[in-house]
Design a protein around this motif. Structure first.
Motif: not given
Length: 103
Positions: A95-100, A1-7, A45-46, A10-16
């Protein structure tokens, strides 16, 4: 799995990270489009976020994307910035999440 979050987000990481669980995506959010791909609207988060889930690829395309090309999700993430630099109004990438699975 790959997770890339716009800096910036970053505070949205738990949601992602919750989005990596298929059951979470299936049970939450408002479906905006359901066809070949699914687009849902989430509020966290609003912020209101549109989240796109791509359909499973054919075997041939899985091999191609697994070894030679970036995924559709990754290209959409990267191209959003490129489009804005060209003066084309497009939503900001969060963000982008890749699940392979199995390659």
């Amino acid at each position: 799995m790959k997770i890339l979050i716009n800096s910036k987000y970053e505070y949205l990481r738990p949601f992602v990270e919750q989005l990596t669980r298929p059951i979470f995506f299936a049970r939450h959010g408002e479906t905006l489009h359901s066809g070949r791909n699914i687009v849902k609207l989430f509020e966290t988060d609003g912020m209101r976020l549109a989240v796109k889930s791509y359909e499973r690829l054919t075997l041939c395309n899985r091999m191609l994307y697994g070894s030679l090309r970036k995924s559709k999700a990754m290209r959409a993430y990267l191209y959003a910035d490129r489009l804005r630099r060209l003066g084309i109004d497009t939503p900001e990438e969060v963000a982008v999440v890749e699940i392979r699975r199995g390659g």
